[in-house]
Design a protein around this motif. Structure first.
Motif, mmCIF file in Angstrom:
data_model
loop_
_atom_site.group_PDB
_atom_site.id
_atom_site.type_symbol
_atom_site.label_atom_id
_atom_site.label_comp_id
_atom_site.label_asym_id
_atom_site.label_seq_id
_atom_site.Cartn_x
_atom_site.Cartn_y
_atom_site.Cartn_z
ATOM 1 N N LEU A 151 12.945 42.612 35.263
ATOM 2 C CA LEU A 151 13.333 41.303 35.796
ATOM 3 C C LEU A 151 14.456 41.428 36.816
ATOM 4 C CD1 LEU A 151 13.191 39.124 32.555
ATOM 5 C CD2 LEU A 151 11.491 39.318 34.378
ATOM 6 N N GLY A 152 15.406 42.300 36.554
ATOM 7 C CA GLY A 152 16.516 42.456 37.487
ATOM 8 C C GLY A 152 16.079 42.977 38.837
ATOM 9 N N ALA A 153 15.079 43.869 38.866
ATOM 10 C CA ALA A 153 14.659 44.488 40.127
ATOM 11 C C ALA A 153 14.230 43.454 41.169
ATOM 12 C CB ALA A 153 13.561 45.515 39.872
ATOM 13 N N PRO A 154 13.264 42.572 40.882
ATOM 14 C CA PRO A 154 12.904 41.574 41.897
ATOM 15 C C PRO A 154 14.006 40.554 42.142
ATOM 16 C CG PRO A 154 11.693 41.174 39.863
ATOM 17 C CD PRO A 154 12.378 42.493 39.708
ATOM 18 N N ALA A 155 14.732 40.171 41.084
ATOM 19 C CA ALA A 155 15.791 39.180 41.261
ATOM 20 C C ALA A 155 16.881 39.704 42.192
ATOM 21 C CB ALA A 155 16.386 38.798 39.905
ATOM 22 N N ILE A 156 17.299 40.945 42.000
ATOM 23 C CA ILE A 156 18.335 41.536 42.851
ATOM 24 C C ILE A 156 17.872 41.584 44.299
ATOM 25 C CG2 ILE A 156 19.536 43.707 43.371
ATOM 26 C CD1 ILE A 156 19.537 44.171 40.271
ATOM 27 N N GLN A 157 16.624 41.975 44.523
ATOM 28 C CA GLN A 157 16.117 42.061 45.895
ATOM 29 C C GLN A 157 16.143 40.708 46.586
ATOM 30 O OE1 GLN A 157 12.966 45.427 46.569
ATOM 31 N NE2 GLN A 157 12.346 44.250 44.790
ATOM 32 N N HIS A 164 13.401 50.570 42.455
ATOM 33 C CA HIS A 164 13.650 52.000 42.355
ATOM 34 C C HIS A 164 12.472 52.799 42.917
ATOM 35 C CE1 HIS A 164 16.769 50.496 39.736
ATOM 36 N NE2 HIS A 164 15.884 50.054 38.874
ATOM 37 N N THR A 165 12.740 54.042 43.289
ATOM 38 C CA THR A 165 11.719 54.933 43.822
ATOM 39 C C THR A 165 11.765 56.267 43.094
ATOM 40 O OG1 THR A 165 13.120 55.964 45.507
ATOM 41 C CG2 THR A 165 12.080 53.863 46.090
ATOM 42 N N GLU A 166 10.822 57.155 43.413
ATOM 43 C CA GLU A 166 10.831 58.473 42.788
ATOM 44 C C GLU A 166 12.106 59.248 43.116
ATOM 45 O OE1 GLU A 166 7.531 61.008 43.044
ATOM 46 O OE2 GLU A 166 6.129 59.603 42.098
ATOM 47 N N GLY A 167 12.675 58.961 44.269
ATOM 48 C CA GLY A 167 13.926 59.617 44.627
ATOM 49 C C GLY A 167 15.089 59.214 43.757
ATOM 50 N N ASP A 168 14.938 58.134 42.972
ATOM 51 C CA ASP A 168 16.011 57.653 42.099
ATOM 52 C C ASP A 168 15.878 58.152 40.671
ATOM 53 O OD1 ASP A 168 17.273 55.967 44.078
ATOM 54 O OD2 ASP A 168 15.564 54.610 43.857
ATOM 55 N N LEU A 169 14.832 58.920 40.362
ATOM 56 C CA LEU A 169 14.622 59.369 38.989
ATOM 57 C C LEU A 169 15.860 60.085 38.462
ATOM 58 C CD1 LEU A 169 10.940 60.687 39.173
ATOM 59 C CD2 LEU A 169 11.755 58.525 38.217
ATOM 60 N N GLY A 170 16.303 59.662 37.278
ATOM 61 C CA GLY A 170 17.490 60.240 36.664
ATOM 62 C C GLY A 170 18.788 59.551 37.028
ATOM 63 N N ARG A 171 18.774 58.722 38.064
ATOM 64 C CA ARG A 171 20.002 58.021 38.465
ATOM 65 C C ARG A 171 20.239 56.803 37.574
ATOM 66 N NH1 ARG A 171 20.321 56.066 44.422
ATOM 67 N NH2 ARG A 171 22.539 55.920 43.867
ATOM 68 N N PRO A 172 21.488 56.420 37.355
ATOM 69 C CA PRO A 172 21.750 55.141 36.702
ATOM 70 C C PRO A 172 21.107 53.999 37.493
ATOM 71 C CG PRO A 172 23.743 56.466 36.773
ATOM 72 C CD PRO A 172 22.733 57.181 37.629
ATOM 73 N N LYS A 173 20.446 53.100 36.804
ATOM 74 C CA LYS A 173 19.738 52.019 37.496
ATOM 75 C C LYS A 173 20.685 51.152 38.316
ATOM 76 C CE LYS A 173 15.845 51.647 34.297
ATOM 77 N NZ LYS A 173 15.130 50.793 33.331
ATOM 78 N N ALA A 174 21.905 50.954 37.822
ATOM 79 C CA ALA A 174 22.856 50.132 38.563
ATOM 80 C C ALA A 174 23.176 50.758 39.915
ATOM 81 C CB ALA A 174 24.127 49.927 37.753
ATOM 82 N N GLN A 175 23.344 52.076 39.939
ATOM 83 C CA GLN A 175 23.638 52.751 41.202
ATOM 84 C C GLN A 175 22.424 52.763 42.125
ATOM 85 O OE1 GLN A 175 25.340 56.596 40.403
ATOM 86 N NE2 GLN A 175 26.885 55.763 38.999
ATOM 87 N N SER A 176 21.241 52.926 41.555
ATOM 88 C CA SER A 176 20.019 52.861 42.353
ATOM 89 C C SER A 176 19.870 51.483 42.988
ATOM 90 C CB SER A 176 18.806 53.170 41.473
ATOM 91 O OG SER A 176 17.596 52.963 42.177
ATOM 92 N N ALA A 177 20.193 50.435 42.220
ATOM 93 C CA ALA A 177 20.113 49.069 42.752
ATOM 94 C C ALA A 177 21.085 48.878 43.905
ATOM 95 C CB ALA A 177 20.409 48.063 41.635
ATOM 96 N N ARG A 178 22.284 49.404 43.765
ATOM 97 C CA ARG A 178 23.271 49.278 44.844
ATOM 98 C C ARG A 178 22.767 49.957 46.120
ATOM 99 N NH1 ARG A 178 28.942 51.616 43.391
ATOM 100 N NH2 ARG A 178 27.683 53.534 43.306
#
Length: 397
Positions: A51-57, A86-100
């Protein structure tokens, strides 16, 4: 029911910002003043998942000036089916940082604070007071009721959403303006009363429909337009392509929320095992063998336990010291040995005391610093192989 805008208009828009939001500026009810309200808004988003992913965008695309994203999870391959931020390049990253990072690519003038942490009773009230509006896209009952109670205590409105398999729900809880989550669902359900996404599955595109509806409610509240979903639960069934609505009212006999004590009990009950910040013993061992820079293991057990076994190179900071001093207790030990701790793993014997330590550290650790729980503790680590651990005395006791 039209309500006043949550935010006063900010300064006039620069020409390039006016050009960017041209389609809003000609929109009845939004216009220049509405866009300036969005630019001045401070919005907290709980969860950067389905839910956060589309809302943030959409909040970022709409020009909301300041977003705080709090999520203690990391991007996994199974997330990408629905968490389109998020993308494959974000695998392993904290979701909050990926969102930023994703928002920075869309609009670098939107200020995003990434909190790789869990919303919990120690930080909820302060975070709610610092923001004009909260979007709750969390995936567990304890956090949803924590959001409700923090909202009641601070007067902060919450846009709430949930999803399960092919169905989703959205509502708005604004203290003093309408009923709250506890009026709709009075009791905190057991953690396992509904299947998780991992076990029950979720229709990926459902997240876009419900998350976008949450973003729409947020923009309406910030601008003071339309009729928000106060006292109304909007329900969407993706299989039948139908929205319906349930109206509900405040329960006059419901006791008011006076503190976070009750929900704190639920948080402790629902979060001690299988935490989102868990890291497996195998992953820790493999990273240590590779000499991963910045990975630091902090052992919170007693001295006697460490005499029996310890992870080579780990640092000893007893749990009692962390409970008393928070992050300062860990930072002091790392500073004494000039250690750059960019990824902290907390270990105990079975994973219970380390979870308590992480809860105490969350409120005071530097923003964005990953603090992870060794799942199963030393019991799991010792089960890997004797060569991976030490019974010797070393410099890091």
């Amino acid at each position: 029911m039209s309500l006043p805008a949550l935010v006063d208009p900010g300064p006039p828009l620069a020409p390039h910002r006016a050009a960017r939001f041209a389609r809003h500026l000609t929109l009845p009810g939004v216009g220049d003043h509405g866009q300036r309200r969005l630019a001045a808004a401070r919005v907290l988003v709980i969860g950067a998942g389905g839910l956060g992913a589309p809302a943030i965008q959409y909040l970022a695309a709409a020009g909301v000036g300041r977003l705080t994203v709090i999520d203690d999870d990391r991007v996994e391959l199974s997330n990408l089916q629905r968490q389109v931020l998020h993308t494959e390049g974000d695998l392993g990253r904290p979701k909050a940082q990926s969102a930023r990072s994703a928002v920075a690519l869309r609009d670098p003038e939107v200020v995003v604070t990434a909190m790789a942490a869990r919303l919990d009773p120690s930080n909820a009230l302060a975070l709610f007071r610092e923001h004009d509006l909260v979007l709750d896209g969390s995936d567990n009952f304890a956090t949803r009721y924590l959001s409700n109670d923090a909202a009641e205590l601070t007067g902060t409105p919450v846009v709430w959403g949930s999803i399960h398999q092919f169905a989703g729900q959205v509502s708005v809880f604004w203290p003093g303006r309408g009923p709250m989550l506890r009026d709709l669902f009075p009791d905190i359900p057991d953690a396992d009363s509904i299947e998780s996404c991992a076990t029950g599955g979720v229709f990926g595109v459902l997240c876009g429909a419900v998350g976008s509806a949450m973003a729409a409610e947020a923009l309406k509240l910030l601008c003071g337009i339309g009729e928000p979903l106060i006292g109304r639960l909007a329900r969407y069934d993706a299989l039948s392509a139908r929205w319906d609505e349930l109206r509900f009212h405040a329960d006059p006999d419901r006791p008011p929320v006076l503190d976070l004590e009750e929900v704190a009990v639920a948080c402790r009950a629902q979060w001690p095992h299988g935490r989102a910040d868990d890291i497996s013993a195998g992953e820790v061992a493999a990273r240590l063998e590779r000499g991963s820079a910045g990975l630091v293991v902090v052992d919170v057990r007693s001295t006697a336990e460490r005499e029996a076994s310890r992870i080579d190179g780990s640092f000893h900071v007893p749990l009692e010291r962390i409970l008393a001093r928070g992050w300062a207790a860990v930072a002091e030990v790392l500073a004494e040995r000039a250690v750059d701790g960019r990824d902290i793993v907390i270990a105990c014997q079975a994973g219970i005391r380390s979870a308590r330590a992480i809860d105490a550290l969350t409120a005071s650790a530097p923003a964005g610093l990953p603090v992870r729980n060794l799942a199963g503790g030393m019991n799991a680590y010792l089960a890997l192989a004797p060569a991976r651990w030490s019974t010797r005395r070393d410099l890091h006791r």
